[in-house]
Design a protein around this motif. Sequence first.
Motif, PDB file in Angstrom:
ATOM      1  N   THR A  98       1.086  -1.568  -0.423  1.00 18.18           N
ATOM      2  CA  THR A  98       0.010   0.189   0.075  1.00 18.18           C
ATOM      3  C   THR A  98       0.800   1.282   0.047  1.00 18.18           C
ATOM      4  O   THR A  98       0.600   1.672  -0.742  1.00 18.18           O
ATOM      5  CB  THR A  98      -1.189  -0.130   1.696  1.00 18.18           C
ATOM      6  OG1 THR A  98      -1.546  -0.910   1.355  1.00 18.18           O
ATOM      7  CG2 THR A  98      -1.322   1.247   1.236  1.00 18.18           C
ATOM      8  N   HIS A  99       1.670   0.983   1.132  1.00 16.98           N
ATOM      9  CA  HIS A  99       2.268   2.180   0.998  1.00 16.98           C
ATOM     10  C   HIS A  99       3.996   2.869  -0.668  1.00 16.98           C
ATOM     11  O   HIS A  99       3.457   4.122  -0.748  1.00 16.98           O
ATOM     12  CB  HIS A  99       3.996   2.196   1.672  1.00 16.98           C
ATOM     13  CG  HIS A  99       4.940   3.373   2.383  1.00 16.98           C
ATOM     14  ND1 HIS A  99       5.915   2.957   2.126  1.00 16.98           N
ATOM     15  CD2 HIS A  99       4.469   4.382   1.898  1.00 16.98           C
ATOM     16  CE1 HIS A  99       6.661   4.492   2.307  1.00 16.98           C
ATOM     17  NE2 HIS A  99       5.683   5.149   2.182  1.00 16.98           N
ATOM     18  N   ALA A 100       3.690   1.182  -0.869  1.00 15.38           N
ATOM     19  CA  ALA A 100       4.821   1.818  -2.460  1.00 15.38           C
ATOM     20  C   ALA A 100       3.686   2.252  -3.399  1.00 15.38           C
ATOM     21  O   ALA A 100       3.846   3.075  -4.224  1.00 15.38           O
ATOM     22  CB  ALA A 100       4.895   0.135  -2.843  1.00 15.38           C
ATOM     23  N   GLY A 108       2.845  -0.871  -8.188  1.00 14.32           N
ATOM     24  CA  GLY A 108       1.961  -2.518  -8.077  1.00 14.32           C
ATOM     25  C   GLY A 108       2.839  -2.761  -6.925  1.00 14.32           C
ATOM     26  O   GLY A 108       3.122  -2.324  -6.379  1.00 14.32           O
ATOM     27  N   GLY A 109       2.535  -4.223  -7.445  1.00 11.52           N
ATOM     28  CA  GLY A 109       2.990  -5.690  -6.036  1.00 11.52           C
ATOM     29  C   GLY A 109       1.862  -6.270  -5.444  1.00 11.52           C
ATOM     30  O   GLY A 109       1.072  -5.687  -6.361  1.00 11.52           O
ATOM     31  N   PRO A 149       5.988  -9.992  -1.450  1.00 11.23           N
ATOM     32  CA  PRO A 149       5.832  -9.146  -0.166  1.00 11.23           C
ATOM     33  C   PRO A 149       6.155 -10.326   0.973  1.00 11.23           C
ATOM     34  O   PRO A 149       6.139  -9.904   1.837  1.00 11.23           O
ATOM     35  CB  PRO A 149       4.222  -8.741  -1.220  1.00 11.23           C
ATOM     36  CG  PRO A 149       5.037  -8.216  -2.307  1.00 11.23           C
ATOM     37  CD  PRO A 149       5.510 -10.083  -2.660  1.00 11.23           C
ATOM     38  N   GLY A 150       5.341 -11.003   1.220  1.00 10.07           N
ATOM     39  CA  GLY A 150       5.516 -11.932   2.165  1.00 10.07           C
ATOM     40  C   GLY A 150       6.950 -12.210   2.366  1.00 10.07           C
ATOM     41  O   GLY A 150       6.691 -12.365   3.965  1.00 10.07           O
ATOM     42  N   HIS A 411      -6.123 -10.437  -7.966  1.00 11.96           N
ATOM     43  CA  HIS A 411      -4.870 -10.118  -8.316  1.00 11.96           C
ATOM     44  C   HIS A 411      -4.121  -9.260  -8.912  1.00 11.96           C
ATOM     45  O   HIS A 411      -2.983  -8.897  -8.242  1.00 11.96           O
ATOM     46  CB  HIS A 411      -4.523 -11.073  -9.942  1.00 11.96           C
ATOM     47  CG  HIS A 411      -2.506 -11.686  -9.881  1.00 11.96           C
ATOM     48  ND1 HIS A 411      -2.390 -13.031  -9.361  1.00 11.96           N
ATOM     49  CD2 HIS A 411      -1.817 -11.012 -10.393  1.00 11.96           C
ATOM     50  CE1 HIS A 411      -0.827 -12.792  -9.377  1.00 11.96           C
ATOM     51  NE2 HIS A 411      -0.654 -11.825 -10.346  1.00 11.96           N
ATOM     52  N   GLN A 412      -4.953  -8.295  -9.113  1.00 13.60           N
ATOM     53  CA  GLN A 412      -4.339  -6.948  -9.606  1.00 13.60           C
ATOM     54  C   GLN A 412      -4.797  -5.402  -8.511  1.00 13.60           C
ATOM     55  O   GLN A 412      -4.285  -4.741  -8.319  1.00 13.60           O
ATOM     56  CB  GLN A 412      -5.029  -6.390 -10.796  1.00 13.60           C
ATOM     57  CG  GLN A 412      -5.242  -7.237 -12.144  1.00 13.60           C
ATOM     58  CD  GLN A 412      -3.145  -7.563 -12.336  1.00 13.60           C
ATOM     59  OE1 GLN A 412      -2.489  -8.351 -11.744  1.00 13.60           O
ATOM     60  NE2 GLN A 412      -3.772  -6.217 -13.422  1.00 13.60           N
ATOM     61  N   ILE A 413      -4.905  -6.107  -7.251  1.00 11.42           N
ATOM     62  CA  ILE A 413      -5.197  -5.124  -6.766  1.00 11.42           C
ATOM     63  C   ILE A 413      -4.035  -4.832  -5.702  1.00 11.42           C
ATOM     64  O   ILE A 413      -3.537  -5.777  -4.939  1.00 11.42           O
ATOM     65  CB  ILE A 413      -6.862  -5.297  -5.470  1.00 11.42           C
ATOM     66  CG1 ILE A 413      -8.238  -5.828  -6.493  1.00 11.42           C
ATOM     67  CG2 ILE A 413      -6.861  -4.658  -4.750  1.00 11.42           C
ATOM     68  CD1 ILE A 413      -9.176  -6.214  -5.246  1.00 11.42           C
TER      69      ILE A 413
END
Length: 900
Positions: A98-100, A108-109, A149-150, A411-413
């Motif tokens: 979210t921060h990115a 993205g991410g 990310p995890g 997947h895209q959120i």
Amino acid sequence: MLFDGFNEQTPDVDPEETDEWVQSFAAVVEERGKNRARFLIRRLMTAARQLQVDFPATVSSPYINTIAPDDEPWFPGDEYIERRLRAFIRWNAVAMVTHANTWADGIGGHLSTFASSAALYDVGFNHFWRGKDDGKPGDHIYIQGHAAPGIYARAYLDGRLNDDDLDHFRREIGRSGLSSYPHPRLMPSFWEYPTVSMGLGPISAIYHARFNRYLHHRRVDDTSESKIWAFVGDGETDEPETLGALHLAARERLDNLIFVVNCNLQRLDGPVRGNGKIIQELEANFRGSGWNVIKVIWGGRWDELLAQDVDGVLANKMLETVDGEYQRYSVESGAYIREHFFGPDPRLRQMVEDLSDEDLEQLPRGGHDYKKLYAAYHAAAEHEGSPTVILTKTVKGWTLGPDLEARNATHQIKKLSREQLSIIRTRLHLESEIPEDFDTDRPPYYRPAEGSDELEYLLARRRELGGPLPARDGSWRRKPLPLPSSKPFEEMGAGSGGQQVSTTMAFTRLLRALTREEGFGERVVPIIPDEARTFGMDSLFREIGIYASQGQLYEPVDHDLLLSYSERQDGQLLEEGITEAGALASFTAAATSYATRGVPMVPFYTFYSMFGFQRVGDAIWSLADMRGRGFLVGATAGRTTLMGEGLQHQDGHSLLLASAVPPCQAYDPAFAYELGVIVEDGLKRMFVDNEDIFYYLAVYNENYLQPAAPSDLDRDALLAGLYRFAAAPSDHSCDATIIFSGPAQAAARSAVALLAENHGVGADLWSATSFKALRDEALSVERQNLLHPEDPVRVPFVTSQLGGGTGPVVAVTDFMRSVPDQISRWVGRDYASLGTDGFGRSDTRERLREHFEVTAEHIVVCVLARLAALGHCERSVVNDAIQHYGLATEIVDPWSTGVY
Ligand SMILES: Cc1ncc(C[n+]2csc(CCOP(=O)(O)OP(=O)(O)O)c2C)c(N)n1
Ligand SMILES: [Mg+2]
């Protein structure tokens, strides 16, 4: 009529008894139904197995967990603490992405892949995967790329990453940030295996497991304590590379290999198999290929229901329900589930009568139940004799709330609203850790205090298992690699005397000599995909042996021949069969062994050059990402040199494709001594200077006299890509320069003679061993000059080399003209190139070279044309030469002329 080869052709010794069995079975179907009938057959098969009555394995089983609740081992962890830790990790992953995306909208991410697989990783990290402390190589973990990310979020808890690092997710320029996906090239002490190009992770893992066995059998490294765990997306299994090498893993009995397929039933756009069942399909595939299959479909709360399922109706409903419906149940209310899943059958409806709607919503999937996962991992780790796949059912976006869980768009959120974040905070029970008024754009990360139970637990688990993961850097136990003596290279430098030899033959000789080098030879890994005879490498079969994990169980048909096909458990040659993807995966395992195991190996993978970069280019890119070291050898190179084979085989562009891969050192040697110099230097650069580069060498099958290395050979220039092979003959009226690579040397040398004899032109001759190296150097000099205007202007190497000559420069190779054209900007003189653009043809070398206009005569005409253009001779001279040499002037191949 149903045909069954076995029944049709086996005499029935007791038809009456057979009939009795068949009749009773029909009666069961009639009276007790199909479920009962299926149950009985399965029981019979189990009984048969117990009585050691061989029976071919069936490829699918009911849609329930493979391990029964009674067979689950005791879970040794602290459930409460592990759940808390998982909540922190889940939250930090969300906060980071979210921060990115606040920092740069659209950067993205991914949230939902890891959300579905958090427990899959945690059980491994907390209980199974061994790290690299105390000089051990530990286990090798291939992590799903989109779950990165995890993994960062966990490394934040174990203290390897800090707030600033997490703030630099997908922000790599200027400071080493966290790469979007696992990239050893970008995070060389963290990531080991690039997996984000779907399919490459799984096939690499298979060949890695096999390579570990190879190292062990050859007594180079004790790999018995290491397992390879590969995490795979269920959508990813559509890639041919994912499933294409399963049979190899089973055939080689790789019980050091475990796949975990995260079956969240979704890929990027929607369901993986909306109308079918991906888990059942994969089970059949893996089982049919000889794997041990463990399904983890249902969480613990389903066990009670299944225990009541005496008629098998629940199991039947589970089997009949397609994945598209399961996905829907994940987003629907308990009432809907009651109505549509349990409702239609009164027996099922009754089964859940005592459960509330909320209870029904919370019947979890197996992949979110760490006890079930623990049982599966435990069984997989203990299993012997074959590789294991764990097919585990999850929900994509699990715990991310109703807008994300199991939604097709999940997947895209990338960026969440305040409300969505709040739902996650509540769902993860983080009310005391994350303040209610958290900043939506920059949700805080949470790390439990030093000394807290949670942190102590996490650190203790990893301490016990040998240190944090993922971690890369083989230097912690690197076995030194002594370089070979200079003898093999001196042999190359001596030339072939009176014998006509191809550069492929010279290479084979060199390879053979290297395998014999004391202390070094055992680290050489020759790899071939079923073309050894084409390359004249069958001489190696007997001498160094072909690796076969079971040795040779037969006497080969050619046992009485000197070069017999010799398979041995300690064989050195990897004869991969017809799989360039597999051979490249093998090469990658060997080329990265210095980092993954601390044991540098020196692979030489020889293949049809046409089936290298073009066929497995993405795998080569991944090799480059992994900082692989070794030699890719594109044999039978050249669009005209490989005669007869035609359009699909004749390669005139692999060097161009190689030029796009940054660390690839692409060379096109003409002579054995050039090859020797390049390989000798390559070994030093990769294994002494520890440069993370690999080589691509084009070698050819045209025989010619290999000259000895000139006594004044400028080795540095040769390695830098261009050296003067011969000075111009004296007494001439005009000057020119001709550059050749590879087998174009013959035409170029003849052209020099013709120019001197017939046209009074004196041309000096240069060998370009690497246009890529020349270009790379020139680009860096160009940048230096551009941005440092105050400094003295530097001259690119290629410019300084050619600057001493006069007149035009003409380059000729057996590759398309874009290869030599890479240097045109810096030649500093009039420059033209000849090459083999367009499709190949089946014909003789001579005719092909006429067709592609790369003969000595074409070079002569080209030189004259450039001289005329510069005003150094009359235009009529060119025309006369064309007539004199009888060159065809009509267009026969528009693709090669640039007309299209
Ligand atoms: C070779 C390749 N093709 C396409 C993509 C783009 N891509 C990234 S993730 C994804 C969907 C992955 O689905 P799945 O394997 O089921 O993983 P999940 O995220 O559901 O766990 C796709 C198509 C890719 N990364 N690599
Ligand atoms: Mg998926």
